[in-house]
Enzyme design. Structure first.
Site, PDB file in Angstrom:
ATOM      1  CB  SER A 135      -0.947  -0.043   1.201  1.00  0.00           C
ATOM      2  OG  SER A 135      -1.913   0.972   1.148  1.00  0.00           O
ATOM      3  CG  ASP A 181      -6.046   0.765  -0.405  1.00  0.00           C
ATOM      4  OD1 ASP A 181      -5.224   1.704  -0.419  1.00  0.00           O
ATOM      5  OD2 ASP A 181      -6.057  -0.112   0.489  1.00  0.00           O
ATOM      6  CG  ASP A 202      -2.955  -0.661  -2.201  1.00  0.00           C
ATOM      7  OD1 ASP A 202      -2.998   0.525  -1.835  1.00  0.00           O
ATOM      8  OD2 ASP A 202      -3.537  -1.576  -1.595  1.00  0.00           O
TER       9      ASP A 202
END
Length: 452
Positions: free
Chosen positions: A104, A250, A248
Site C-alpha cells: 500500500s 485503495d 496500491d
C-alpha cells in the site's frame, strides 16, 4: 510465532520478513483452509493474482503462483493492477481466491500479501488465523497433501483484466467528466496506467504526475502521503482539481483548484450528499471511524445524515457497512468504500465520483467541500508507557473529563492505544488550534506521569 496477519494482510520488508518461502507457504495454506471450509464446493478452484510495481513483487508473485498451482488451484495472473481491481476481478470472474501483492502506502523495501475470498471480500479473522495455523504446522514438519498429474493448477495470464476493470469504473459513474481538467498523482504505483485511462475515457482532460513506476520509486515523495507535488501541479496547470492515490490505489485524497487539500472526511461529506440526492445513501447514514473530524460529524448532523463511527481501520468500517446495509463509509486517510460498486476502498472510483460531482453541479471542489469545516486536530504520540491502562487509570480519567469540559461542544478528546507499539495516541480537536495544542500537551504530560 506472533500473528502474521495484520489489519491488511501480511506485510514486512521483502526478502527479509516477507520471503518467497513465506509467500509460497501462506498461499498453499490458504488453498487448503478454503478447501476445508467448503469454499470450493467440489469444483476446481481458481485464483486471481495481481501486484503493484514494486521490484520485489516479481519474485513474490512467482512464489504465490507456484504455491497456489501446487495446491491444485488454477491461476489467472492480472499483472500490475490496483488492489480494488484484484478484488473486483475476483468477484467478476467467479474466482475462489484473490491475492494482491502490495504494501500500500509503505516505502519500497516493504511488500505484502493480501487474500480475498470469493466475491472479492477480505477474509474473516478466523480464516486468517486458520491459515496461519496450517502454515505453521507445515513449517514445523507436517506435510502438505499434494496433487499430481492433471491435479496440479494451471497458470495463465489474464490481460483483459485492465480493460474489464476500467469499463466497470466508467459504467458506474453517474455522469461524464467533460470539461474538467484533472491532475492525477499515481504515486508511481499500481494505478499508474488504470487511473489516467479511466479519467480520460470518462471525458476529463488529464495531466499525470508520479506515473512512471520503475519498481523502486513507489510512494517516493509523491502520492497520497506527499501532496506537495500535486498541489503545485494543480495550480501550475490551472486544473479544476487533483487526485492522489497511494501505491496500491485503495486510497484517494484530493486537492482543490487553489491547491488546498481535501481529505477523506471532506470527500465522504461531498459523496454522502450526492448519494442522498440520488437516493443511494441507504438509511441516510455514512460510516466513519473514531478519528473522523468533529467538523464532519457536525456537518452530517446539520444535513440530516447519521454518522456511525467504528474503530480505526477500513476493515471495521466495511464490517459495519455490511452488517447494517450501509452504502458509504471511509476514513480520513482516504479509504472510501462505495459498497454498491466495490468490496474495498477504491481510490480511482472515489476520485471519479468526486470529479463527477464537480462536473454535474458546476460548482468548484472547494465550494462542495465547504459543506464541512475541518476543525483543527492535534495528535501527540506518548511512547514508552503502559498502554493497557489507558482506559482504567483514575488520574487519566479525571484529566480527560476536565479537558472535555474546557472544550465543550466544539471540541473532542480521544486517547487510543497503539496496536503495534508501546505508546498512547492523544488526539484533541478544538475550534482554535492553539487551544487544541495546549490541551493535547497537558494530556500527554498526564499520560506520561500516570502510565509511565
Amino acid at each position: 510465532m506472533g500473528r502474521l496477519f495484520g489489519t491488511d494482510g501480511v506485510r514486512g520488508v521483502a526478502n527479509a520478513d516477507l520471503t518467497a518461502e513465506l509467500a509460497l507457504g501462506l498461499s498453499v495454506a490458504a488453498a487448503h483452509v478454503l478447501a476445508e471450509a467448503g469454499t470450493f464446493e467440489g469444483h476446481r478452484p481458481t485464483a486471481v493474482v495481481g501486484r503493484d510495481p514494486r521490484a520485489s513483487g516479481e519474485f513474490l508473485e512467482a512464489a504465490v503462483v507456484a504455491g497456489l498451482a501446487s495446491a491444485g488451484v488454477d491461476v489467472l495472473r492480472v499483472g500490475v493492477l490496483p488492489t480494488p481491481a484484484v478484488a473486483y476481478l475476483t468477484g467478476a470472474l467467479g474466482a475462489d481466491i484473490g491475492v494482491m501483492l502490495s504494501a500500500s502506502h509503505n516505502a519500497m523495501p516493504d511488500n505484502g500479501v493480501k487474500f480475498f475470498a470469493r466475491g472479492g471480500h477480505k477474509l474473516a479473522d478466523e480464516l486468517e488465523d486458520r491459515i496461519e495455523t496450517v502454515y505453521e504446522q507445515h513449517r514445523t514438519g507436517e506435510p502438505w497433501a499434494r496433487p499430481t498429474g492433471a491435479g496440479v493448477g494451471r497458470v495463465n495470464d489474464y490481460a483483459e483484466g485492465f480493460d474489464r476493470y476500467v469499463a466497470h469504473l466508467i459504467g458506474v459513474l453517474p455522469n461524464r467528466l467533460d470539461g474538467l481538467k484533472v491532475v492525477l498523482d499515481e504515486a508511481h504505483g499500481a494505478a499508474s496506467h488504470v487511473s489516467p485511462e479511466a479519467f480520460a475515457r470518462a471525458g476529463a482532460e488529464v495531466v499525470t504526475i508520479g506515473a512512471e513506476p520503475d519498481g523502486l520509486n513507489i510512494n517516493d515523495g509523491c502520492g497520497s502521503t506527499h501532496l506537495a507535488l500535486l498541489r503545485a501541479a494543480v495550480v501550475e496547470h490551472g486544473a479544476d482539481l487533483g487526485i492522489a492515490h497511494d501505491g496500491d490505489a485503495d486510497r484517494c485524497l484530493a486537492v482543490d483548484a487553489a491547491g488546498e487539500e481535501i481529505d477523506g472526511d471532506q470527500i465522504l461529506a461531498v459523496l454522502a450528499l450526492a448519494m442522498r440526492e440520488a437516493g443511494q445513501l441507504r438509511k441516510d447514514t455514512v460510516v466513519g471511524t473514531v478519528m473522523s473530524n468533529l467538523g464532519f460529524k457536525i456537518a452530517m448532523e446539520r444535513e440530516g445524515i447519521q454518522l456511525v463511527q467504528t474503530a480505526v481501520g477500513d476493515r471495521y468500517v466495511l464490517e459495519s457497512m455490511k452488517a447494517e446495509g450501509f452504502a458509504l463509509g471511509g476514513e480520513q486517510s482516504g479509504h472510501v468504500i462505495v459498497l454498491d460498486h466495490a468490496t474495498t476502498g477504491d481510490g480511482t472510483l472515489t476520485g471519479l465520483m468526486l470529479a463527477a460531482r464537480v462536473a454535474a453541479t458546476g460548482r468548484s471542489l472547494a465550494d462542495l467541500a465547504g459543506v464541512m469545516e475541518r476543525l483543527p486536530q492535534v495528535l501527540v504520540n506518548v511512547p514508552d508507557v503502559d498502554k493497557s491502562r489507558v482506559s482504567t487509570s483514575p488520574e487519566l480519567a479525571v484529566a480527560v473529563a476536565e479537558a472535555e469540559r474546557e472544550l465543550g461542544a466544539t471540541g473532542r478528546v480521544l486517547l487510543r492505544q497503539s496496536g503495534t507499539e508501546p505508546l498512547v495516541r492523544v488526539m484533541v480537536e478544538a475550534a482554535d488550534i492553539e487551544q487544541a495544542r495546549a490541551v493535547a500537551g497537558r494530556l500527554a504530560d498526564v499520560v506520561k506521569s500516570a502510565l509511565g
